[in-house]
Scaffold this active site. Structure first.
Site, PDB file in Angstrom:
ATOM      1  CE  LYS A   1      -2.274   0.530   3.837  1.00  0.00           C
ATOM      2  NZ  LYS A   1      -1.746   1.631   4.639  1.00  0.00           N
TER       3      LYS A   1
ATOM      4  NE  ARG B   1      -5.097   0.094  10.748  1.00  0.00           N
ATOM      5  CZ  ARG B   1      -4.055   0.559  10.073  1.00  0.00           C
ATOM      6  NH1 ARG B   1      -4.122   1.727   9.480  1.00  0.00           N
ATOM      7  NH2 ARG B   1      -2.952  -0.156   9.975  1.00  0.00           N
TER       8      ARG B   1
ATOM      9  NE  ARG C   1       6.803  -4.274   6.152  1.00  0.00           N
ATOM     10  CZ  ARG C   1       5.571  -3.808   5.948  1.00  0.00           C
ATOM     11  NH1 ARG C   1       4.832  -4.232   4.957  1.00  0.00           N
ATOM     12  NH2 ARG C   1       5.064  -2.896   6.740  1.00  0.00           N
TER      13      ARG C   1
ATOM     14  NE  ARG D   1       5.555   0.944  10.894  1.00  0.00           N
ATOM     15  CZ  ARG D   1       4.472   0.888  10.128  1.00  0.00           C
ATOM     16  NH1 ARG D   1       4.462   1.460   8.950  1.00  0.00           N
ATOM     17  NH2 ARG D   1       3.398   0.250  10.548  1.00  0.00           N
TER      18      ARG D   1
ATOM     19  NE  ARG E   1       1.231  -3.299  11.446  1.00  0.00           N
ATOM     20  CZ  ARG E   1       2.370  -2.988  10.839  1.00  0.00           C
ATOM     21  NH1 ARG E   1       3.528  -3.260  11.424  1.00  0.00           N
ATOM     22  NH2 ARG E   1       2.364  -2.400   9.667  1.00  0.00           N
TER      23      ARG E   1
HETATM   24  P1  ADP Z   1       0.339  -0.363   7.929  1.00  0.00           P
HETATM   25  O1  ADP Z   1       1.761  -0.282   7.519  1.00  0.00           O
HETATM   26  O2  ADP Z   1      -0.046  -1.711   8.458  1.00  0.00           O
HETATM   27  O3  ADP Z   1      -0.618   0.138   6.928  1.00  0.00           O
HETATM   28  P2  ADP Z   1      -0.059   2.076   9.529  1.00  0.00           P
HETATM   29  O4  ADP Z   1       1.186   2.848   9.444  1.00  0.00           O
HETATM   30  O5  ADP Z   1      -1.223   2.522   8.714  1.00  0.00           O
HETATM   31  O6  ADP Z   1       0.247   0.525   9.231  1.00  0.00           O
HETATM   32  O7  ADP Z   1      -0.545   1.965  11.059  1.00  0.00           O
HETATM   33  C1  ADP Z   1       0.308   1.522  12.077  1.00  0.00           C
HETATM   34  C2  ADP Z   1      -0.478   1.381  13.382  1.00  0.00           C
HETATM   35  O8  ADP Z   1      -1.087   2.640  13.717  1.00  0.00           O
HETATM   36  C3  ADP Z   1      -1.650   0.392  13.347  1.00  0.00           C
HETATM   37  O9  ADP Z   1      -1.239  -0.922  13.590  1.00  0.00           O
HETATM   38  C4  ADP Z   1      -2.543   0.960  14.457  1.00  0.00           C
HETATM   39  O10 ADP Z   1      -2.035   0.624  15.728  1.00  0.00           O
HETATM   40  C5  ADP Z   1      -2.375   2.460  14.294  1.00  0.00           C
HETATM   41  N1  ADP Z   1      -3.391   3.053  13.376  1.00  0.00           N
HETATM   42  C6  ADP Z   1      -3.155   3.621  12.165  1.00  0.00           C
HETATM   43  N2  ADP Z   1      -4.279   4.073  11.607  1.00  0.00           N
HETATM   44  C7  ADP Z   1      -5.281   3.777  12.470  1.00  0.00           C
HETATM   45  C8  ADP Z   1      -6.691   3.975  12.462  1.00  0.00           C
HETATM   46  N3  ADP Z   1      -7.316   4.556  11.425  1.00  0.00           N
HETATM   47  N4  ADP Z   1      -7.398   3.538  13.541  1.00  0.00           N
HETATM   48  C9  ADP Z   1      -6.805   2.953  14.581  1.00  0.00           C
HETATM   49  N5  ADP Z   1      -5.482   2.735  14.657  1.00  0.00           N
HETATM   50  C10 ADP Z   1      -4.714   3.131  13.610  1.00  0.00           C
END
Ligand code: ADP
Length: 194
Positions: free
Chosen positions: A13, A88, A127, A135, A146
């Site tokens: 993504k 989400r 990864r 991270r 996740r």
């Molecule tokens: P990914 O690389 O899986 O897309 P993100 O960078 O979008 O991950 O998100 C990392 C973490 O931040 C998630 O695992 C969650 O803990 C938190 N998070 C991000 N966006 C949201 C959201 N819209 N609602 C709740 N938690 C979120």
């Protein structure tokens, strides 16, 4: 042009979001990035958010809603935005409907970069093993968590947009170029841009 991009951890993504941002001069609204900025501040809220993210769980909807509404008040989004990581869960998707209505925003495209579960799991393991990341939530165990949270909380959101007939499912198992070509083809067809 306003876009929502969905993809499980490991679906690619972030890579595709970057292509879209460059090509169409969009502003990225990444709740993950916004939350990582909050964590850096080391406030009480920052510490609380850090723990939740480190476990791979979702941060509370209230925190997310206040981040999103603040962000959308900023005038820089007028050329268009791409939501990355939001909505989400179903509650967030319904809240987004309200925000869109209240602010007269038009949602142009919803994409889901679709990758089979086994491929995701093997990408996730690679990864965690080979990529240098800062991270804390990119360890194999947290990535698997996740993925579980994604399946439980975010998949119903895909059905929600599919029922509204605005979901574009993109085969995410090709090369990076193939995936971006599929996305761009859909946009160019609808937008009649060169
Ligand atoms: P990914 O690389 O899986 O897309 P993100 O960078 O979008 O991950 O998100 C990392 C973490 O931040 C998630 O695992 C969650 O803990 C938190 N998070 C991000 N966006 C949201 C959201 N819209 N609602 C709740 N938690 C979120």
């Amino acid at each position: 042009m306003n876009i929502i991009l969905f993809g499980a951890p490991g679906a690619g993504k972030g890579t595709q979001a970057n292509f879209l941002i460059k090509e169409f001069d969009l502003i990225q609204i990444s709740t993950g990035d916004m939350l990582r900025d909050i964590v850096k501040c080391k406030t009480e809220l920052g510490k609380k958010v850090e723990k939740i993210m480190a476990n791979g769980d979702l941060v509370s909807d209230d925190i997310i809603f206040s981040l999103i509404s603040n962000r959308l008040n900023n005038k820089d989004i007028k050329n268009g935005f791409i939501f990355d990581g939001f909505p989400r869960n179903l509650k967030q998707a319904k809240k987004l409907d309200e925000i869109i209505n209240d602010n007269n925003i038009h949602l142009d495209f919803v994409f889901h970069i679709d990758v089979d579960e086994e491929i995701l799991t093997s990408r996730i393991e690679n990864r965690a093993k080979y990529e240098i990341t800062t991270r804390k939530d990119d360890t194999s165990a947290v990535l698997i968590e996740r993925l579980k949270v994604y399946n439980r909380e975010t998949k119903p959101v895909l059905d929600y947009y599919s029922d509204k007939k605005i979901l574009n499912v993109i085969d995410g198992m090709g090369t990076i170029d193939e995936v971006s070509s599929s996305i761009f083809r859909i946009i160019k067809n609808d937008f009649k841009v060169d």
